[in-house]
Design a protein around this motif. Structure first.
Motif: not given
Ligand code: UDP
Length: 140
Positions: A11, A51, A54, A59, A63, A87, A93, A104, A111-112, A114
């Protein structure tokens, strides 16, 4: 366990800090092979489409603007159980909850921002790989 492919994205927070090589070293050390890779900058429409699942989440706007804030490196990783293995290597996350030694835990800012994306299942991996790559671009 079968050989699988999964989609990874390094990212913008990680490309900005020049971490591509260090992240790739973690994939390779864990036995994943980078069989396709390209650096690109997502448009807003592309990030929204990638995305789309989502779209209703609070978020989503943040994002999309983060994912378009700089270049990303899209990759296809190949290996035994590659979706789950990636994973594990990525970690949770939220980097505060990620296990020590994961990408991570080591590199994410929050969390964003990441540092990495990884497909969460075999069917989404196939869709996400075809979002970025033509079959001819993937060489095992
Ligand atoms: N994300 C965010 N805030 C949150 C949860 C997720 O900004 O509370 C962002 C973060 O970059 C994350 C992406 O949205 O990697 C996709 O979320 P997902 O729940 O699919 O997590 P991942 O599969 O990437 O762990």
């Amino acid at each position: 366990m079968a050989t699988e492919h999964t989609l990874s994205i390094i990212k913008p927070d990680a490309t900005r800090r020049n971490l591509t090589g260090r992240i790739n070293a973690k994939f390779e050390a864990a036995g994943l092979r980078i069989v396709a890779q390209k650096r690109l900058r997502l448009t807003q429409a592309q990030a929204e489409a990638f995305y789309a699942v989502h779209r209703e989440r609070p978020f989503f706007g943040g994002l999309v603007s983060f994912m378009t804030s700089g270049p990303v490196v899209a990759q296809v990783l190949e290996g035994e159980d590659a979706v789950a293995k990636n994973r594990e290597i990525m970690g949770a996350t939220d980097p505060k909850k990620a296990d020590a030694g994961t990408i991570r835990a080591e590199f994410a800012e929050d969390i964003e921002a990441n540092s990495v994306h990884g497909s969460d299942a075999a069917d989404t991996a196939a869709q996400e790989i075809s979002f970025f790559f033509a079959g001819i671009e993937i060489t095992g």
